[in-house]
Design an enzyme around this catalytic site. Structure first.
Site, PDB file in Angstrom:
ATOM      1  N   ASP A 119      37.019  36.090  45.422  1.00 25.83           N
ATOM      2  CA  ASP A 119      37.410  37.392  45.953  1.00 25.83           C
ATOM      3  C   ASP A 119      36.251  37.887  46.835  1.00 25.83           C
ATOM      4  OD1 ASP A 119      38.629  40.066  46.090  1.00 25.83           O
ATOM      5  OD2 ASP A 119      37.060  40.643  44.670  1.00 25.83           O
ATOM      6  N   LYS A 166      47.194  35.895  45.944  1.00 18.20           N
ATOM      7  CA  LYS A 166      46.055  34.973  45.814  1.00 18.20           C
ATOM      8  C   LYS A 166      46.442  33.721  45.037  1.00 18.20           C
ATOM      9  CE  LYS A 166      42.541  38.561  46.276  1.00 18.20           C
ATOM     10  NZ  LYS A 166      41.344  39.208  45.729  1.00 18.20           N
ATOM     11  N   ASP A 188      43.065  39.714  41.163  1.00 18.03           N
ATOM     12  CA  ASP A 188      42.495  38.357  41.116  1.00 18.03           C
ATOM     13  C   ASP A 188      43.096  37.541  39.970  1.00 18.03           C
ATOM     14  OD1 ASP A 188      40.672  38.798  43.276  1.00 18.03           O
ATOM     15  OD2 ASP A 188      39.410  39.944  41.897  1.00 18.03           O
TER      16      ASP A 188
END
Length: 206
Positions: A7, A140, A167
């Site tokens: 990230d 992601k 995340d």
């Protein structure tokens, strides 16, 4: 080949790009209020992102670049990327933030590739709209899965590093799940927890 995915905001970079942009444009209080709504579960990542970017409508692209040229990176950021690349990792950044910031980070830190969002602008002025590859809470994880397939990298040879709830989707596809100075939702899903603001501490787990 192995894969390390980071990230950007509050992981590689010390802070949140949207907050720095809002502060420079005099919209810090508005953005903070929207962030609070999101943390209270009243807004999902997508709607929070759109609302926060809308506050930047009218900001010049030049001012955006100026802010992004002065980003401060967390201790050990460049060191851990160099360490991983020396050990045959491809280092990729996934950011719910913006290309202007993540591109500046690539120059400063030397990661291989990045995927992020784009602040829409016309005639050098932000329109308040945003689009891109990292708009949703699951983005992601989906992108990580695609890169693993493209490069032929296994779950076992993947490490993911982040700090926030968006995340979490990366963790489903990585054997080493690193929560870096992270919020509780991510910490509870991690198998490596680092609470000291120094990314070089990841070395001992590689």
């Amino acid at each position: 080949m192995k894969l390390a995915v980071f990230d950007f905001d509050s992981t590689l970079m010390d802070g949140e790009t949207i907050n720095l942009l809002a502060k420079a444009y005099g919209r810090e209080a508005e953005v903070s209020a929207i962030t609070k709504e999101a943390m209270e579960g009243k807004l999902d990542f997508y709607h929070s992102l759109k609302k926060r970017v809308a506050t930047l409508k009218g900001m010049s692209l030049g001012d955006v670049h100026s802010v992004c040229s002065k980003l401060v990176y967390n201790k050990g950021a460049k060191e851990i990327i160099e360490f991983l690349k020396e050990r045959d990792y491809k280092v990729v950044v996934f950011s719910g933030g913006f290309d202007e910031g993540v591109s500046a980070g690539k120059e400063a830190l030397g990661y291989d590739m990045h995927f992020s969002n784009t602040l829409h602008h016309a005639n050098g002025i932000l329109t308040g709209s945003v689009g891109g590859e990292m708009m949703f809470s699951y983005s992601k994880g989906r992108m990580l899965e695609k890169i693993q397939q493209l490069l032929g990298v296994s779950y076992e040879d993947t490490i993911a590093v982040g700090d926030g709830a968006n995340d979490l989707s990366m963790f489903y596809h990585s054997a080493k799940k690193v929560a870096f100075c992270a919020k509780e939702k991510l910490r509870s899903a991690a198998n490596i927890v680092i609470d000291t603001k120094d990314l070089s501490l990841i070395k001992k787990y590689i």
